[in-house]
Design a protein around this motif. Structure first.
Motif, PDB file in Angstrom:
ATOM      1  N   VAL A  99       0.088   3.864   1.390  1.00 37.64           N
ATOM      2  CA  VAL A  99       0.173   4.465   2.809  1.00 37.64           C
ATOM      3  C   VAL A  99       0.381   3.454   3.639  1.00 37.64           C
ATOM      4  O   VAL A  99      -0.770   2.487   3.761  1.00 37.64           O
ATOM      5  CB  VAL A  99      -0.193   5.690   2.967  1.00 37.64           C
ATOM      6  N   LYS A 100       1.020   3.059   4.587  1.00 38.51           N
ATOM      7  CA  LYS A 100       0.874   2.109   5.799  1.00 38.51           C
ATOM      8  C   LYS A 100      -0.302   2.207   6.665  1.00 38.51           C
ATOM      9  O   LYS A 100      -0.109   3.440   7.423  1.00 38.51           O
ATOM     10  CB  LYS A 100       2.155   2.054   6.127  1.00 38.51           C
ATOM     11  N   PRO A 101      -1.099   1.874   6.872  1.00 41.58           N
ATOM     12  CA  PRO A 101      -2.056   1.824   7.484  1.00 41.58           C
ATOM     13  C   PRO A 101      -2.244   1.793   9.214  1.00 41.58           C
ATOM     14  O   PRO A 101      -0.592   0.975   9.475  1.00 41.58           O
ATOM     15  CB  PRO A 101      -2.721   0.277   7.119  1.00 41.58           C
ATOM     16  N   ASP A 102      -2.682   2.522   9.726  1.00 45.44           N
ATOM     17  CA  ASP A 102      -2.314   2.773  11.640  1.00 45.44           C
ATOM     18  C   ASP A 102      -3.137   1.453  11.432  1.00 45.44           C
ATOM     19  O   ASP A 102      -4.243   1.466  11.789  1.00 45.44           O
ATOM     20  CB  ASP A 102      -3.181   3.837  11.489  1.00 45.44           C
ATOM     21  N   THR A 141      -8.972  -2.600   4.773  1.00 48.51           N
ATOM     22  CA  THR A 141      -8.108  -3.580   5.311  1.00 48.51           C
ATOM     23  C   THR A 141      -9.153  -3.927   6.606  1.00 48.51           C
ATOM     24  O   THR A 141      -9.480  -4.941   7.399  1.00 48.51           O
ATOM     25  CB  THR A 141      -6.795  -3.555   5.051  1.00 48.51           C
ATOM     26  N   GLN A 156       0.818  -1.335   0.192  1.00 48.43           N
ATOM     27  CA  GLN A 156       0.325  -0.146   0.082  1.00 48.43           C
ATOM     28  C   GLN A 156       0.861   1.439   0.035  1.00 48.43           C
ATOM     29  O   GLN A 156       2.026   1.041   0.643  1.00 48.43           O
ATOM     30  CB  GLN A 156      -0.845  -0.464   1.051  1.00 48.43           C
ATOM     31  N   ARG A 203     -11.770   5.552   3.283  1.00 49.75           N
ATOM     32  CA  ARG A 203     -10.564   5.522   2.783  1.00 49.75           C
ATOM     33  C   ARG A 203      -9.244   4.260   2.300  1.00 49.75           C
ATOM     34  O   ARG A 203      -9.909   3.187   2.655  1.00 49.75           O
ATOM     35  CB  ARG A 203      -9.373   6.549   2.879  1.00 49.75           C
ATOM     36  N   GLU A 213      -6.462   3.651   2.789  1.00 46.28           N
ATOM     37  CA  GLU A 213      -5.808   2.813   4.389  1.00 46.28           C
ATOM     38  C   GLU A 213      -6.108   2.418   4.411  1.00 46.28           C
ATOM     39  O   GLU A 213      -5.626   1.812   5.753  1.00 46.28           O
ATOM     40  CB  GLU A 213      -4.913   3.954   4.243  1.00 46.28           C
ATOM     41  N   ASP A 214      -7.828   1.964   4.815  1.00 46.31           N
ATOM     42  CA  ASP A 214      -8.316   2.177   5.991  1.00 46.31           C
ATOM     43  C   ASP A 214      -9.788   0.707   5.424  1.00 46.31           C
ATOM     44  O   ASP A 214     -10.344   0.238   6.501  1.00 46.31           O
ATOM     45  CB  ASP A 214      -9.576   2.877   6.635  1.00 46.31           C
TER      46      ASP A 214
END
Length: 270
Positions: A59-62, A197, A57, A192, A194-195
């Protein structure tokens, strides 16, 4: 999402159609060995096809606990729909065979055929979801599916006619399995990239847990009252879900298509 859902249903259809025949002629272990082998072959083909596709990805997910809760809040308005999805699948798979066989004296072989037709109709509606959602809109397709599923469940629960119950069961498959791609597109349009997953992890687990809970309750109802009562319970719960979503505005179901096409993401107001 419609193609993904329809293809998954197609696999279930093939399993329903073949498992009884294989078990009857080759023993109960044969379907397990054969479908395990098929699964390994499909896995090998799938790995080969996607081998050059990167899953990284941008942007690495938080993955912090606080962000998991934030993502859950973003998709919380979709939870009743996934509750319905888990409930509808579990009640049908676990209790429809007993209803048809014990209540209407339909042979088990014929019952298996009806379940195959049930998932088969859902396969067709899943593949057609993209066409119908573009033609009528996501919200209308989703609400129509919920309404149709509710009516079918109540017919199955209250009808004394074998033919009517079988027809309602088959139609229920088409309506129920149309809600799956609907709900997944809503998730994809609500959060979004990145969220996503975490969002899909939440809703998948909630769908499975809800199905397990309703199956447990339905078991007690079936033993204490009648095999029809799981479907009556599911019918009234489906009606509640339909009434929950009915007054919601279009934006409640995810970003509008025009925003997605323009690259501008505007989360829905929930």
């Amino acid at each position: 999402m419609g193609i993904q859902s329809g293809s998954g249903n197609l696999g279930v259809l093939l399993a329903f159609v073949t498992t009884g025949y294989l078990a009857q002629h080759l023993g109960w272990k044969a379907p397990l060995y054969i479908w395990a082998a098929v699964g390994l072959i499909i896995t090998a083909i799938g790995v080969t096809v996607i081998n050059k596709v990167s899953s990284q990805q941008p942007v690495k997910p938080d993955l912090s606990a606080s962000n998991w809760l934030k993502v859950l809040k973003k998709v919380s308005h979709l939870l009743p729909g996934f509750f319905f999805g888990g409930m509808g699948w579990s009640v049908t798979v676990f209790y429809a065979p007993s209803l048809l066989h014990n209540n209407f004296n339909i042979p088990m072989g014929q019952t298996g055929v009806y379940l195959a037709l049930w998932i088969g109709l859902g396969t067709i509606t899943g593949y057609l979801y993209g066409f119908w959602s573009r033609k009528f809109g996501r919200k209308r397709v989703f609400l129509t599916s919920l309404a149709g599923a509710t009516v079918c469940l109540l017919i199955i629960g209250f009808s004394l006619s074998r033919s009517l119950s079988v027809v309602a069961l088959l139609l229920f498959g088409g309506f129920l399995l149309m809600t799956y791609p609907s709900l997944h597109t809503f998730v994809g349009s609500t959060v979004r990239a990145e969220d996503q997953t975490q969002a899909f992890s939440w809703i998948s687990n909630i769908q499975m847990v809800s199905g397990a809970i309703i199956s447990l309750i339905s078991g007690f109802l079936s033993d204490l009252l009648n095999i029809r009562f799981p479907f009556i319970l599911a019918g009234f719960l489906s009606l509640a879900v339909f009434l929950f979503y009915l007054p919601k505005e279009d934006r409640y179901f995810g970003a509008r298509e025009v925003e997605l096409l323009s690259g501008q993401f505007v989360p829905p107001a929930v």
